[in-house]
Scaffold this active site. Sequence first.
Site, PDB file in Angstrom:
ATOM      1  N   GLU A 101      -7.184   4.483   7.448  1.00 36.00           N
ATOM      2  CA  GLU A 101      -6.928   5.916   7.196  1.00 36.00           C
ATOM      3  C   GLU A 101      -8.129   6.560   6.504  1.00 36.00           C
ATOM      4  O   GLU A 101      -8.378   7.754   6.683  1.00 36.00           O
ATOM      5  CB  GLU A 101      -5.627   6.074   6.384  1.00 36.00           C
ATOM      6  N   SER A 147       2.784  -2.543  10.325  1.00 32.46           N
ATOM      7  CA  SER A 147       4.233  -2.525  10.553  1.00 32.46           C
ATOM      8  C   SER A 147       4.915  -3.853  10.210  1.00 32.46           C
ATOM      9  O   SER A 147       5.841  -4.275  10.902  1.00 32.46           O
ATOM     10  CB  SER A 147       4.541  -2.094  11.991  1.00 32.46           C
ATOM     11  N   ASN A 205       0.869  -1.183   0.000  1.00 36.68           N
ATOM     12  CA  ASN A 205       0.000   0.000   0.000  1.00 36.68           C
ATOM     13  C   ASN A 205       0.902   1.228   0.000  1.00 36.68           C
ATOM     14  O   ASN A 205       1.497   1.559   1.016  1.00 36.68           O
ATOM     15  CB  ASN A 205      -0.910  -0.015   1.240  1.00 36.68           C
ATOM     16  N   TRP A 206       0.976   1.865  -1.160  1.00 38.13           N
ATOM     17  CA  TRP A 206       1.886   3.014  -1.287  1.00 38.13           C
ATOM     18  C   TRP A 206       1.339   4.269  -0.619  1.00 38.13           C
ATOM     19  O   TRP A 206       2.055   5.251  -0.480  1.00 38.13           O
ATOM     20  CB  TRP A 206       2.153   3.312  -2.761  1.00 38.13           C
ATOM     21  N   LYS A 207       0.053   4.264  -0.287  1.00 34.57           N
ATOM     22  CA  LYS A 207      -0.604   5.460   0.268  1.00 34.57           C
ATOM     23  C   LYS A 207      -0.371   6.636  -0.680  1.00 34.57           C
ATOM     24  O   LYS A 207      -0.305   6.455  -1.892  1.00 34.57           O
ATOM     25  CB  LYS A 207      -0.114   5.734   1.685  1.00 34.57           C
ATOM     26  N   GLY A 242       1.759   1.880  10.643  1.00 34.10           N
ATOM     27  CA  GLY A 242       2.735   2.966  10.542  1.00 34.10           C
ATOM     28  C   GLY A 242       3.387   3.355  11.855  1.00 34.10           C
ATOM     29  O   GLY A 242       4.038   4.393  11.946  1.00 34.10           O
ATOM     30  N   GLY A 252       2.489  -1.396   4.283  1.00 35.57           N
ATOM     31  CA  GLY A 252       2.560   0.023   3.951  1.00 35.57           C
ATOM     32  C   GLY A 252       3.993   0.461   3.748  1.00 35.57           C
ATOM     33  O   GLY A 252       4.576   0.296   2.672  1.00 35.57           O
ATOM     34  N   GLY A 253       4.615   1.008   4.806  1.00 29.37           N
ATOM     35  CA  GLY A 253       5.945   1.612   4.710  1.00 29.37           C
ATOM     36  C   GLY A 253       6.972   0.736   4.005  1.00 29.37           C
ATOM     37  O   GLY A 253       7.712   1.220   3.133  1.00 29.37           O
ATOM     38  N   HIS A 280      -9.895   1.020   4.403  1.00 28.53           N
ATOM     39  CA  HIS A 280      -8.611   1.198   5.109  1.00 28.53           C
ATOM     40  C   HIS A 280      -8.821   2.140   6.300  1.00 28.53           C
ATOM     41  O   HIS A 280      -9.593   3.091   6.219  1.00 28.53           O
ATOM     42  CB  HIS A 280      -7.556   1.763   4.153  1.00 28.53           C
ATOM     43  N   GLU A 286      -5.918  -5.358  10.220  1.00 32.78           N
ATOM     44  CA  GLU A 286      -4.902  -4.346  10.495  1.00 32.78           C
ATOM     45  C   GLU A 286      -5.271  -3.589  11.767  1.00 32.78           C
ATOM     46  O   GLU A 286      -6.095  -2.646  11.723  1.00 32.78           O
ATOM     47  CB  GLU A 286      -4.841  -3.332   9.347  1.00 32.78           C
TER      48      GLU A 286
END
Length: 265
Positions: A100, A215, A12-14, A176, A236-237, A98, A170
């Site tokens: 976010e 994470s 997930n590049w966001k 994150g 993600g990251g 998601h 999640e």
Amino acid sequence: MSSSTMPYVIGNWKMNLDVESAMSLAEASAEIANETADDVGVGIAIPSLWIPLISSEFFETSLLVGAQDCSPHAAGAYTGDVSAPMLSPWCAFTLVGHSERRQHHGEDDDLVRAKLDAVIEHDMAALLCVGETEAQREAGNALDVVGEQVLRAAGHLDSGGLRNLLVAYEPVWAIGTGQTATPADAQAMAAHIRGLIAGLDAGSAPEVPILYGGSVKAANAPDFFSEGDIDGALVGGASLDADDFLEIVRAARQTGAGLLADDAR
Ligand code: PEP
């Protein structure tokens, strides 16, 4: 119950990367996808602006290109939104719900369900994201909260709809932050989710990929992938670094998430 699905590792590049960096990371991700195509489904959920470019450039590779969100409406006066029929020619899947989006855009389970229906109706897979807050876990409500999110968004699906569903567990407090659920807690939640899906259609339950997200890094991925109901990861990251992403995908292959774990049992 155990799972019999192929493992999936989805980045997930966001809202990150300029076009040059996006193209080069997509190229590296496509190489990873090709290298592991027989054993692991590798995908990237990318900013909508880059979707046609990346999808057409890497069309002949094994990389699954997906969106991060989608309007519940097919067309109309919805300024700034992107619809499922617009995404469908380019995307294999779309994230829905998601945390976010829930947090910054006030998305509730009814809206998530409408988005999920739009995605599936337009021939994409829906990757439904669910997870509890830290306060909800501390209060002992994590299983109930997540169970309700799953059933309110996907509880109406029949076996045809469930074939196009993936779920990512999640925990909100792990996204994150560098904190993760324990593999045992993540497994307990994944088993709970699979049990709820079995209540909708027992035959489909082993086939629905259930991923862990929060994470995930190369160092901790094998601990999650060796759990019986965890069929991969939403990352993600670490998906923004090709080397880290490759290591996570290799861990899914080596430790036997999903189908491979089943074979080993
Ligand atoms: C995510 O964006 O869904 C996610 C799990 O992020 P991270 O891996 O950075 O925690």
